[in-house]
Design a protein around this motif. Structure first.
Motif, PDB file in Angstrom:
ATOM      1  N   VAL A 132      -5.411  -1.893   6.802  1.00 45.60           N
ATOM      2  CA  VAL A 132      -4.214  -1.207   7.283  1.00 45.60           C
ATOM      3  C   VAL A 132      -4.342   0.304   7.057  1.00 45.60           C
ATOM      4  O   VAL A 132      -4.646   0.746   5.948  1.00 45.60           O
ATOM      5  N   LEU A 133      -4.180   1.068   8.113  1.00 46.91           N
ATOM      6  CA  LEU A 133      -4.151   2.538   8.144  1.00 46.91           C
ATOM      7  C   LEU A 133      -5.482   3.226   7.846  1.00 46.91           C
ATOM      8  O   LEU A 133      -5.586   4.442   7.952  1.00 46.91           O
ATOM      9  N   ILE A 134      -6.515   2.490   7.488  1.00 46.06           N
ATOM     10  CA  ILE A 134      -7.776   3.117   7.092  1.00 46.06           C
ATOM     11  C   ILE A 134      -8.420   3.883   8.243  1.00 46.06           C
ATOM     12  O   ILE A 134      -9.025   4.930   8.034  1.00 46.06           O
ATOM     13  N   GLN A 135      -8.261   3.399   9.486  1.00 44.71           N
ATOM     14  CA  GLN A 135      -8.873   4.111  10.611  1.00 44.71           C
ATOM     15  C   GLN A 135      -8.190   5.457  10.859  1.00 44.71           C
ATOM     16  O   GLN A 135      -8.816   6.377  11.383  1.00 44.71           O
ATOM     17  N   THR A 136      -6.943   5.601  10.460  1.00 45.14           N
ATOM     18  CA  THR A 136      -6.226   6.863  10.643  1.00 45.14           C
ATOM     19  C   THR A 136      -6.395   7.794   9.448  1.00 45.14           C
ATOM     20  O   THR A 136      -6.518   9.002   9.606  1.00 45.14           O
ATOM     21  N   PHE A 137      -6.392   7.211   8.253  1.00 52.25           N
ATOM     22  CA  PHE A 137      -6.460   7.993   7.016  1.00 52.25           C
ATOM     23  C   PHE A 137      -7.665   7.514   6.187  1.00 52.25           C
ATOM     24  O   PHE A 137      -7.559   6.512   5.473  1.00 52.25           O
ATOM     25  N   PRO A 138      -8.797   8.208   6.258  1.00 53.45           N
ATOM     26  CA  PRO A 138      -9.989   7.775   5.524  1.00 53.45           C
ATOM     27  C   PRO A 138      -9.781   7.679   4.006  1.00 53.45           C
ATOM     28  O   PRO A 138     -10.502   6.952   3.334  1.00 53.45           O
ATOM     29  N   ASP A 139      -8.762   8.385   3.467  1.00 49.81           N
ATOM     30  CA  ASP A 139      -8.492   8.310   2.031  1.00 49.81           C
ATOM     31  C   ASP A 139      -7.498   7.192   1.680  1.00 49.81           C
ATOM     32  O   ASP A 139      -7.090   7.055   0.529  1.00 49.81           O
ATOM     33  N   GLN A 140      -7.147   6.374   2.660  1.00 53.57           N
ATOM     34  CA  GLN A 140      -6.194   5.275   2.467  1.00 53.57           C
ATOM     35  C   GLN A 140      -6.701   4.299   1.401  1.00 53.57           C
ATOM     36  O   GLN A 140      -7.874   3.937   1.383  1.00 53.57           O
ATOM     37  N   THR A 141      -5.793   3.873   0.526  1.00 54.29           N
ATOM     38  CA  THR A 141      -6.071   2.832  -0.457  1.00 54.29           C
ATOM     39  C   THR A 141      -5.048   1.726  -0.262  1.00 54.29           C
ATOM     40  O   THR A 141      -3.843   1.988  -0.239  1.00 54.29           O
ATOM     41  N   ASN A 142      -5.529   0.494  -0.109  1.00 60.76           N
ATOM     42  CA  ASN A 142      -4.645  -0.659   0.073  1.00 60.76           C
ATOM     43  C   ASN A 142      -4.754  -1.560  -1.153  1.00 60.76           C
ATOM     44  O   ASN A 142      -5.782  -2.198  -1.375  1.00 60.76           O
ATOM     45  N   LEU A 143      -3.693  -1.574  -1.945  1.00 62.37           N
ATOM     46  CA  LEU A 143      -3.632  -2.424  -3.130  1.00 62.37           C
ATOM     47  C   LEU A 143      -3.074  -3.776  -2.715  1.00 62.37           C
ATOM     48  O   LEU A 143      -2.035  -3.847  -2.057  1.00 62.37           O
ATOM     49  N   THR A 144      -3.747  -4.845  -3.105  1.00 65.09           N
ATOM     50  CA  THR A 144      -3.318  -6.188  -2.734  1.00 65.09           C
ATOM     51  C   THR A 144      -3.238  -7.034  -3.992  1.00 65.09           C
ATOM     52  O   THR A 144      -4.264  -7.364  -4.602  1.00 65.09           O
ATOM     53  N   ASN A 145      -2.013  -7.343  -4.408  1.00 66.14           N
ATOM     54  CA  ASN A 145      -1.786  -8.182  -5.580  1.00 66.14           C
ATOM     55  C   ASN A 145      -1.748  -9.634  -5.134  1.00 66.14           C
ATOM     56  O   ASN A 145      -0.909 -10.011  -4.321  1.00 66.14           O
ATOM     57  N   LEU A 146      -2.675 -10.434  -5.661  1.00 69.56           N
ATOM     58  CA  LEU A 146      -2.785 -11.838  -5.294  1.00 69.56           C
ATOM     59  C   LEU A 146      -2.232 -12.729  -6.394  1.00 69.56           C
ATOM     60  O   LEU A 146      -2.443 -12.455  -7.585  1.00 69.56           O
ATOM     61  N   GLU A 147      -1.573 -13.798  -5.993  1.00 66.57           N
ATOM     62  CA  GLU A 147      -1.197 -14.863  -6.921  1.00 66.57           C
ATOM     63  C   GLU A 147      -1.525 -16.176  -6.222  1.00 66.57           C
ATOM     64  O   GLU A 147      -0.845 -16.577  -5.282  1.00 66.57           O
ATOM     65  N   ILE A 148      -2.609 -16.800  -6.698  1.00 71.23           N
ATOM     66  CA  ILE A 148      -3.087 -18.041  -6.088  1.00 71.23           C
ATOM     67  C   ILE A 148      -3.323 -19.058  -7.186  1.00 71.23           C
ATOM     68  O   ILE A 148      -4.079 -18.793  -8.129  1.00 71.23           O
ATOM     69  N   ASN A 149      -2.660 -20.197  -7.063  1.00 72.28           N
ATOM     70  CA  ASN A 149      -2.796 -21.291  -8.037  1.00 72.28           C
ATOM     71  C   ASN A 149      -2.588 -20.809  -9.470  1.00 72.28           C
ATOM     72  O   ASN A 149      -3.331 -21.172 -10.378  1.00 72.28           O
ATOM     73  N   GLY A 150      -1.588 -19.958  -9.656  1.00 73.23           N
ATOM     74  CA  GLY A 150      -1.255 -19.458 -10.985  1.00 73.23           C
ATOM     75  C   GLY A 150      -2.132 -18.322 -11.476  1.00 73.23           C
ATOM     76  O   GLY A 150      -1.872 -17.750 -12.527  1.00 73.23           O
ATOM     77  N   GLN A 151      -3.159 -17.989 -10.755  1.00 73.10           N
ATOM     78  CA  GLN A 151      -4.065 -16.900 -11.126  1.00 73.10           C
ATOM     79  C   GLN A 151      -3.636 -15.610 -10.425  1.00 73.10           C
ATOM     80  O   GLN A 151      -3.385 -15.611  -9.224  1.00 73.10           O
ATOM     81  N   LYS A 152      -3.582 -14.526 -11.191  1.00 71.48           N
ATOM     82  CA  LYS A 152      -3.196 -13.235 -10.622  1.00 71.48           C
ATOM     83  C   LYS A 152      -4.361 -12.263 -10.734  1.00 71.48           C
ATOM     84  O   LYS A 152      -5.068 -12.241 -11.737  1.00 71.48           O
ATOM     85  N   ARG A 153      -4.527 -11.471  -9.659  1.00 73.07           N
ATOM     86  CA  ARG A 153      -5.509 -10.393  -9.682  1.00 73.07           C
ATOM     87  C   ARG A 153      -5.180  -9.403  -8.577  1.00 73.07           C
ATOM     88  O   ARG A 153      -4.371  -9.683  -7.699  1.00 73.07           O
ATOM     89  N   THR A 154      -5.815  -8.263  -8.630  1.00 66.12           N
ATOM     90  CA  THR A 154      -5.575  -7.212  -7.643  1.00 66.12           C
ATOM     91  C   THR A 154      -6.868  -6.859  -6.932  1.00 66.12           C
ATOM     92  O   THR A 154      -7.899  -6.657  -7.567  1.00 66.12           O
ATOM     93  N   LEU A 155      -6.786  -6.790  -5.612  1.00 65.04           N
ATOM     94  CA  LEU A 155      -7.899  -6.320  -4.795  1.00 65.04           C
ATOM     95  C   LEU A 155      -7.567  -4.910  -4.327  1.00 65.04           C
ATOM     96  O   LEU A 155      -6.430  -4.623  -3.964  1.00 65.04           O
ATOM     97  N   ILE A 156      -8.561  -4.052  -4.308  1.00 63.05           N
ATOM     98  CA  ILE A 156      -8.375  -2.682  -3.826  1.00 63.05           C
ATOM     99  C   ILE A 156      -9.292  -2.477  -2.633  1.00 63.05           C
ATOM    100  O   ILE A 156     -10.511  -2.642  -2.747  1.00 63.05           O
ATOM    101  N   PHE A 157      -8.703  -2.133  -1.490  1.00 63.50           N
ATOM    102  CA  PHE A 157      -9.454  -1.888  -0.264  1.00 63.50           C
ATOM    103  C   PHE A 157      -9.441  -0.395   0.049  1.00 63.50           C
ATOM    104  O   PHE A 157      -8.381   0.224   0.059  1.00 63.50           O
ATOM    105  N   LYS A 158     -10.619   0.135   0.293  1.00 65.32           N
ATOM    106  CA  LYS A 158     -10.776   1.529   0.725  1.00 65.32           C
ATOM    107  C   LYS A 158     -11.678   1.532   1.943  1.00 65.32           C
ATOM    108  O   LYS A 158     -12.176   0.479   2.359  1.00 65.32           O
ATOM    109  N   GLU A 159     -11.923   2.700   2.483  1.00 65.49           N
ATOM    110  CA  GLU A 159     -12.805   2.800   3.651  1.00 65.49           C
ATOM    111  C   GLU A 159     -14.157   2.159   3.348  1.00 65.49           C
ATOM    112  O   GLU A 159     -14.735   2.374   2.298  1.00 65.49           O
ATOM    113  N   GLY A 160     -14.626   1.317   4.265  1.00 65.93           N
ATOM    114  CA  GLY A 160     -15.897   0.645   4.112  1.00 65.93           C
ATOM    115  C   GLY A 160     -15.819  -0.688   3.378  1.00 65.93           C
ATOM    116  O   GLY A 160     -16.781  -1.427   3.328  1.00 65.93           O
TER     117      GLY A 160
END
Length: 167
Positions: A132-160
Motif C-alpha cells: 500500500v502506497l509504496i509505489q507513490t512514496f518510496p519511504d512508505q513503511t507498512n506496519l502489519t500486526n498479526l494475530e494468528i492462532n494466539g500468536q502475535k507478531r509484526t511484519l514491516i513492509f518497505k520498498e522492495g
C-alpha cells in the motif's frame, strides 16, 4: 505604508500555513491489524492509511482527482487497489484478494475493513503482500500486526519487501 506592512504579514501567514500543511506528516506509514478468524476461515483486517496519501495515490493511478467518498466508482477503485496491493499469496499462481467491507474517516486518516479467505491448512505456506502506497512514496513503511492462532507478531513492509510469511 501600513497597508503594505499588513499585506506582507498576511502573505507571510499564508505561506506559513501552506508549508505547515505540506509538513502535516513528514513520514509515510500505514498500520494494519490482521487477525485470523478460525470460525470463518478468513483474515479480518483493519487498515489505517493517511487520507491525503491514499487520495494522491489513487489520483495518480486514474490521472484525475479522487476524493475518498462512498461513491460506487470510488468503492470499486479502492477494491481494485487493495486487491493488487494487499493480498495473500497461497502459491505461485494462487492469490486470495481482499473484500472491502467498508471504511470510515478518523481525523486525517481512514480505516478500511477487509477480509481475505484463507483456510487454516493454508496458513503455513501463505504469504502476505502489503504494498500500500509504496509505489507513490518510496519511504512508505507498512506496519502489519498479526494475530494468528494466539500468536502475535509484526511484519514491516518497505520498498522492495513484497511478500512475507504469515507464520
Amino acid at each position: 505604508m501600513k497597508l503594505k506592512i499588513w499585506r506582507n504579514i498576511l502573505l507571510l501567514v499564508c505561506l506559513l500555513a501552506i508549508f505547515q500543511k505540506a509538513e502535516a506528516h513528514p513520514y509515510h506509514v500505514s498500520i494494519a491489524e490482521v487477525k485470523y478468524n478460525a470460525k470463518t476461515q478468513s483474515l479480518e483486517i483493519a487498515l489505517k492509511i493517511f487520507t491525503d496519501d491514499l487520495e494522491k495515490t489513487l489520483s495518480d493511478l486514474v490521472r484525475k482527482p479522487v476524493l475518498l467518498t462512498s461513491d460506487a466508482a470510488v468503492q470499486k477503485l479502492l477494491e481494485t487497489y487493495f486487491q493488487k496491493n494487499f493480498n495473500v499469496a497461497l502459491s505461485h499462481n494462487q492469490v486470495e484478494v481482499p473484500r472491502l467491507l467498508g471504511f470510515e474517516k478518523q481525523d486525517d486518516a481512514h480505516w478500511f475493513y477487509l477480509d481475505i479467505p484463507v483456510k487454516a491448512s493454508q496458513l503455513v505456506t501463505a504469504k502476505l503482500r502489503n504494498q500500500v502506497l509504496i509505489q507513490t512514496f518510496p519511504d512508505q513503511t507498512n506496519l502489519t500486526n498479526l494475530e494468528i492462532n494466539g500468536q502475535k507478531r509484526t511484519l514491516i513492509f518497505k520498498e522492495g519487501e513484497v511478500l512475507k510469511p504469515l507464520l
